[in-house]
Design an enzyme around this catalytic site. Structure first.
Site, mmCIF file in Angstrom:
data_model
loop_
_atom_site.group_PDB
_atom_site.id
_atom_site.type_symbol
_atom_site.label_atom_id
_atom_site.label_comp_id
_atom_site.label_asym_id
_atom_site.label_seq_id
_atom_site.Cartn_x
_atom_site.Cartn_y
_atom_site.Cartn_z
ATOM 1 C CG ASP A 169 7.593 22.098 -31.662
ATOM 2 O OD1 ASP A 169 8.792 22.031 -32.000
ATOM 3 O OD2 ASP A 169 7.216 22.592 -30.570
ATOM 4 C CB ILE A 170 5.057 19.654 -27.284
ATOM 5 C CG1 ILE A 170 4.806 18.191 -27.682
ATOM 6 C CG2 ILE A 170 4.317 19.999 -25.997
ATOM 7 C CD1 ILE A 170 5.295 17.185 -26.699
ATOM 8 C CD GLU A 212 9.475 20.661 -28.390
ATOM 9 O OE1 GLU A 212 10.190 20.708 -29.416
ATOM 10 O OE2 GLU A 212 8.457 21.358 -28.208
HETATM 11 P P1 GH3 Z 1 6.989 26.436 -28.830
HETATM 12 O O1 GH3 Z 1 5.578 26.530 -28.378
HETATM 13 O O2 GH3 Z 1 7.355 27.584 -29.678
HETATM 14 O O3 GH3 Z 1 7.292 25.142 -29.486
HETATM 15 O O4 GH3 Z 1 7.838 26.566 -27.519
HETATM 16 P P2 GH3 Z 1 8.680 25.471 -26.763
HETATM 17 O O5 GH3 Z 1 8.829 25.923 -25.365
HETATM 18 O O6 GH3 Z 1 8.090 24.139 -26.935
HETATM 19 O O7 GH3 Z 1 10.020 25.651 -27.491
HETATM 20 P P3 GH3 Z 1 10.887 24.706 -28.364
HETATM 21 O O8 GH3 Z 1 10.026 23.841 -29.168
HETATM 22 O O9 GH3 Z 1 11.888 25.497 -29.087
HETATM 23 O O10 GH3 Z 1 11.660 24.000 -27.210
HETATM 24 C C1 GH3 Z 1 11.822 22.703 -26.987
HETATM 25 C C2 GH3 Z 1 12.063 22.466 -25.539
HETATM 26 O O11 GH3 Z 1 11.807 21.111 -25.268
HETATM 27 C C3 GH3 Z 1 13.499 22.689 -25.138
HETATM 28 C C4 GH3 Z 1 13.810 21.603 -24.176
HETATM 29 O O12 GH3 Z 1 13.865 22.098 -22.867
HETATM 30 C C5 GH3 Z 1 12.632 20.667 -24.246
HETATM 31 N N1 GH3 Z 1 13.036 19.308 -24.539
HETATM 32 C C6 GH3 Z 1 13.622 18.836 -25.666
HETATM 33 N N2 GH3 Z 1 13.856 17.514 -25.565
HETATM 34 C C7 GH3 Z 1 13.402 17.117 -24.348
HETATM 35 C C8 GH3 Z 1 13.378 15.884 -23.640
HETATM 36 O O13 GH3 Z 1 13.827 14.827 -24.132
HETATM 37 N N3 GH3 Z 1 12.810 15.874 -22.413
HETATM 38 C C9 GH3 Z 1 12.328 17.002 -21.836
HETATM 39 N N4 GH3 Z 1 11.807 16.915 -20.629
HETATM 40 N N5 GH3 Z 1 12.366 18.186 -22.473
HETATM 41 C C10 GH3 Z 1 12.878 18.260 -23.703
HETATM 42 MG MG MG Z 2 7.816 23.247 -28.794
HETATM 43 MG MG MG Z 3 10.595 22.284 -30.763
#
Ligand code: GH3
Ligand code: MG
Ligand code: MG
Length: 293
Positions: A169-170, A212
């Site tokens: 997870d990013i 992500e």
């Molecule tokens: P954490 O370090 O705890 O993982 O924090 P985080 O900010 O990465 O939080 P989390 O994993 O819960 O959030 C995922 C975020 O990724 C939410 C959303 O805005 C973003 N995201 C999800 N799918 C996509 C996508 O296809 N493209 C883009 N640009 N952003 C995405």
């Molecule tokens: Mg994340």
């Molecule tokens: Mg996530």
């Protein structure tokens, strides 16, 4: 009287007739039509007296040829897709049906084989399958694919099989989006997948299982090797800088790692272990690899 000979001779489908001798070298060709000559490049003269095996080659599946042999032996009709080869060695896919032809005493006298080329259809099917398994943004595999690989793993699970998974997870990805915009986030995902793929073998698979979030499937990989891969991936992502307009975008990744256990009964158990390892990585400061063997 209908001239069946003329119909067969001019049919669009390939028609081939053999005798019914099943001992080696097997049934011999007694007739081929014009479509056969056009598709395979062999003339009728060249093939009469030889066996249809001359159409087979390195990619012809032995499973298919055994099924054909069994059908001929038991005088059952058979319909099968098979990869054949033309005289100049071009592989082609054929939909093949073979029917026994009986003499008036009821014994099999000949076999008639009807073939239609389906190469283009096979290529189209393969392309559709590929599309249905891929994430269109990053080109990584999708969840449907990871689900199907994991269920294969579980259906052929043995004590010796060493299979590991990484759940990624990013870190702080919301911030990337908030600071640089959603398209920048998308570009980050694409580049991250390209980078991660460099650490994988062709038998491994990176799957985008969420926005992500990724799952990396590592067949034939012991936990220590998987840990090595995970740590190289973590470092590479940490050092990855992507340029968006005048901005340099960087972040990190957290990885949970586990391997399949002999007593794992269902996919859920494996995924839950990886998930809890990922959770620990997040809660101990992120940018970490955590094992949960
Ligand atoms: P954490 O370090 O705890 O993982 O924090 P985080 O900010 O990465 O939080 P989390 O994993 O819960 O959030 C995922 C975020 O990724 C939410 C959303 O805005 C973003 N995201 C999800 N799918 C996509 C996508 O296809 N493209 C883009 N640009 N952003 C995405
Ligand atoms: Mg994340
Ligand atoms: Mg996530």
């Amino acid at each position: 009287m209908i001239d069946f000979q003329q119909i067969v001779e001019n049919a669009n489908d390939v028609i081939l007739v053999t005798d019914s001798l099943l001992e080696l070298p097997g049934p011999r060709i007694t007739y081929v039509n014009q479509a056969f000559e056009q598709l395979t490049g062999y003339t009728s003269k060249e093939v009469i007296g030889r066996t249809p095996r001359l159409l087979q080659g390195p990619e012809t599946s032995s499973k298919s040829t055994s099924a054909i042999k069994r059908a001929l032996k038991s005088a059952h009709p058979i319909k099968i897709s098979i990869q054949n080869y033309t005289k100049d060695n071009r592989p082609y896919w054929a939909e093949l049906s073979i029917i026994p032809l009986y003499d008036k005493d009821g014994s099999v006298e000949h076999f008639a084989a009807i073939q239609r080329e389906i190469t283009a259809q096979k290529a189209y099917e393969a392309e559709l399958l590929e599309i249905s398994h891929k994430d269109p943004l990053t080109g990584a595999y999708n969840r449907r694919y990871s689900d199907s690989v994991l269920s294969q793993w579980f259906s052929r699970h043995t004590a010796e099989s060493r299979k590991s998974i990484l759940m990624l997870d990013i870190d702080n990805f919301k911030t990337v989006n908030d600071q640089y915009g959603h398209p920048a986030g998308d570009k980050y995902l694409v580049d991250a997948v390209i980078l991660i793929q460099k650490f994988l073998r062709t038998s491994d698979a990176i799957c985008r299982t969420g926005g992500e979030e990724f799952l990396i499937l590592l067949p034939d990989t012991a936990l220590s090797d998987a840990e090595h891969i995970a740590s190289r991936v973590r470092q590479a992502i940490e050092s990855m800088v992507i340029k968006i307009d005048e901005h340099l975008v960087m972040t990190t990744i957290s990885i949970g790692l586990t391997m399949m256990r002999e007593d794992d009964k269902e996919i859920k158990q494996l995924l839950e272990r990886a998930d809890s390892a990922l959770y620990s990585a997040k809660h101990s400061g992120k940018n970490k690899v955590v094992l949960n063997p």
